[in-house]
Scaffold this active site. Structure first.
Site, short mmCIF file in Angstrom:
data_model
loop_
_atom_site.label_atom_id
_atom_site.label_comp_id
_atom_site.label_asym_id
_atom_site.label_seq_id
_atom_site.Cartn_x
_atom_site.Cartn_y
_atom_site.Cartn_z
N GLY A 47 6.85 15.45 36.52
CA GLY A 47 5.94 14.48 35.90
C GLY A 47 5.43 13.38 36.81
CD GLU A 73 0.91 18.47 45.52
OE1 GLU A 73 0.94 17.95 44.40
OE2 GLU A 73 1.93 18.76 46.15
CD GLU A 313 23.59 21.67 7.85
OE1 GLU A 313 23.52 21.04 6.80
OE2 GLU A 313 24.65 21.95 8.41
#
Lengths: 572, 112
Positions: A47, A73, A313
């Site tokens: 990041g 880059e 759950e």
């Protein structure tokens, strides 16, 4: 150390440049060093580019500080696309001269070194970029790519040193990114040149769950957080979470809020929980923990407050259906936006990420009540200490925000751990601890509820039987008599017996009373008879007296008549 | 391998080289003002061009201090930089042009 800082009376205190990245400004105590370069290093994909880009975008959008992004880059188009998914409109910023993108492309195969050179070309480009938009912020991402394009390291080192000095002279706040090296912070030792502030990003995988973390390795001339802070990349960019146990200085409320169960409120001094307190409901499977949680949610929304429900759950729709069966309608609250259910499996991401997510959701939804059901499930993704540390940070955060939190804790009956012990020793973090337990008696299981502790109130010490009815939760007194504590049908039977005995007793009394009544009535009758007899006798007597008087009168008259006839002397 | 084949290939190679000899070279030298490196580079490259490409080269010297936009457009990082625009492939020669061997290699005027 602290003393030293306090004693320094420097007129030129280090100025900070706010990044605008959530959380980062807090742990850096105000932002990055203004007018100086900061090194952001980390391995691939952690990041770096995004952090740097967000620094520029926020600077341009929030602080009116234009920025230059020099990419070694990615191409400009790629950058625009990549960050568009995070909601950053780079093209818009570029059009408004708030942002300048420059891609530096170096192809080793194209380049032949033919003697002495310098990187003045780069300086000129940078200078031109900065001046053309009046930039205050600069990002060089990743300047180390120069090493792969240029062979002469000696020149590179000298030029990089010169570059950082030049950036400082230029007065721009810069972020320089660097790839993590084997044993060094960066592969080519950039940390040698950038010594003011170094931030390390990390993306670790533990137990197949990856967590991004951020740490400030150094920050010259400033205090800063030293921990590893988890951070999150989502639709709104980066958020770093400085959630730590900052202390116990939060002010408390004396306001009370209802648990939604009237009898439980009565047990808690008649008013329910304290606002902003933390409540733990623990019990074995099927003892009704979720029902208590849902009742509390229902009560919260009925007051017009917001409730955030984290379910680990069950899915949201399952919770709603199940709670509907005991007469708790949560659907309307969802529709009104008062209730928000976040159902997620604990294993989706790491513990820290859960914390980050919760923190974010809580900040967004701004609930008065937070429910976590069950908190025990988090153990599957972290060790005991990790879970405890995470929860204590969460609770501190909730308390500081005056949010009432209810946690449920699933304990395992029959295990080595007794019921009165929570899995991660979190009970000490809780203000109110309610225990639900099965009471097995006479071939049936019943639910019992009692309050194990409740800080700051004189709570009831009684066990209550806990009934789930189609109208919600009801608490009833258990039978406590010579035969022990009875619940369920045993309690009902006992109660019926007592009722029968009572009836018999009541019958007996009635009978006696009726008998007495009868006697009384008989006596009254006698009294009446006697009285009338008495009256008759009295009458007779009066009559006799009258007759006698009349006789006397008649006799007297007769005697006078006779005397007159005999002409007798009146004096003789 | 047969003798004749080798002869053929050599011929072909020489033929190709002849073709190269007639190629026009378009070169741009980007310098940064009048620094020693810049002046040295200008002198050096002019000498090499005169010696090897006489009459068939076009050399333009550009000061990127004056035209900074060109530095971005031409992807200049180092200075001085010589760009061989034609013939292809594009190549960048950086430095003060003192390494003659490397320059000839970079300009495809010499095989390795």
């Amino acid at each position: 150390m602290v003393k030293a800082i306090n004693n320094v009376e420097s007129p030129e205190e280090l100025q900070k440049c706010q990044t605008g990245i959530r959380g980062l400004d807090e742990i850096t105590d105000g932002g990055l060093p203004k007018g100086r370069p900061t090194l952001v290093c980390g391995s691939a994909g952690c990041g770096k580019t995004l952090l740097a880009m967000e620094f520029l975008v926020r600077g341009a959008a929030q602080y009116n500080e234009p920025g230059v992004f020099v990419s070694f880059e990615e191409s400009s188009e790629e950058l625009v696309q990549n960050v568009a998914s995070l909601g950053f409109d780079l093209n818009g910023l570029i059009a408004h001269k708030k942002m300048y993108l420059d891609q530096v492309r170096i192809e080793r195969s194209e380049i032949e070194e033919t003697g002495e050179y310098d990187l003045e070309g780069l300086f000129i480009r940078l200078n031109h970029a900065i001046d053309s938009i009046g930039a205050n912020r600069v990002v060089l991402d990743t300047i180390e790519s120069l090493y792969s394009g240029l062979a002469n390291e000696g020149i590179l080192r000298a030029e990089l040193r010169r570059l950082f000095r030049w950036l400082k002279e230029k007065g721009v706040t810069a972020i320089v990114t660097g790839e993590r090296g084997e044993n060094t912070l960066t592969r080519h030792g950039l940390e040698e040149y950038v010594s003011d502030c170094v931030i390390l990003l990390d993306n670790r995988v533990e137990g197949q769950i990856s967590t991004r973390r951020l740490r400030i390795v150094k920050y010259r001339g400033s205090s800063h957080g030293t921990n590893e802070y988890p951070f999150l990349i989502d639709e709104q960019g980066i958020s770093v979470l400085p959630i730590t146990s900052l202390g116990l200085q939060h002010d408390v409320s004396t306001e009370r809020i209802s648990s939604g169960i009237p009898r439980l409120d009565i047990m808690l001094e008649g008013d329910g929980y304290y606002r902003g307190s933390s409540i733990l409901i623990s019990g074995t499977a099927g003892t009704g923990k979720s029902s208590i949680a849902a009742t509390f949610a229902n009560a919260t929304c009925s007051r017009g407050e917001r409730c955030l429900y984290f379910a680990f759950e069950e899915s949201a729709s399952q919770i709603i259906r199940n709670m509907h069966s005991i007469g708790i309608g949560l659907q309307p609250w969802l529709e009104q936006g008062l209730l928000s259910i976040h159902a997620v499996r604990p294993t989706v991401y790491g513990l820290e990420m859960h914390l980050v997510k919760m923190y974010k959701l809580i900040n967004e939804f701004k609930p008065e009540v937070v429910i976590m059901d069950p908190v025990t499930n988090l153990i599957s993704i972290g060790s005991e200490t990790e879970v405890k540390s995470m929860l204590s940070r969460l609770i501190d955060f909730l308390k500081a925000s005056h949010i009432t939190a209810l946690f449920t804790n699933l304990s395992h009956a029959g295990g080595a751990v007794s019921l009165e012990q929570t899995e991660f020793g979190i009970s000490s973090l809780m203000d109110t601890w309610i225990l639900l337990r099965d009471i097995e008696l006479g071939g049936e299981r019943n639910r019992g509820l009692y309050i194990l502790k409740s800080r700051g109130m004189a709570h009831s010490n009684q066990i209550r039987e806990f009934l789930l009815t189609d109208r919600g939760i009801d608490l009833v007194d258990v039978y406590a008599g010579p035969g022990g504590v009875l619940t369920g049908s045993a309690r009902s039977a006992q109660e019926a017996q007592e009722k029968a005995a009572e009836l018999v007793r009541r019958d007996e009394t009635g009978r006696k009373k009726r008998e007495l009544d009868r006697k009384k009535k008989a006596l009254e009758v006698q009294i009446t008879a006697l009285r009338s007899e008495f009256e008759a006798v009295e009458e007779e007597t009066n009559k006799l007296i009258q007759q006698e008087e009349i006789k006397e009168k008649v006799l007297a008259a007769d005697r006078a008549g006779m005397m007159r006839l005999r002409k007798a002397d009146a004096d003789s | 391998m047969k003798e004749t084949e080798i002869e053929n290939s050599t011929e072909e190679f020489e033929h190709l080289l002849e073709g190269k000899e007639n190629e026009i070279y378009v070169l741009r030298l980007y310098v940064t003002g009048m620094t020693p490196k810049s002046t040295k580079a200008v002198l050096n490259i002019k000498k090499i061009c005169e010696e090897n490409l006489k009459g068939r080269y076009e050399l333009e010297v550009i000061d990127i201090y004056q035209q900074p936009v060109l530095a971005k457009d031409e992807q200049i990082i180092a200075a001085p930089t010589l760009i061989k625009k034609i013939p292809l492939p594009l190549r960048k020669l950086i430095g003060d042009m003192s390494d003659k061997e490397r320059i000839l290699l970079g300009l495809d005027l010499k095989q390795k």
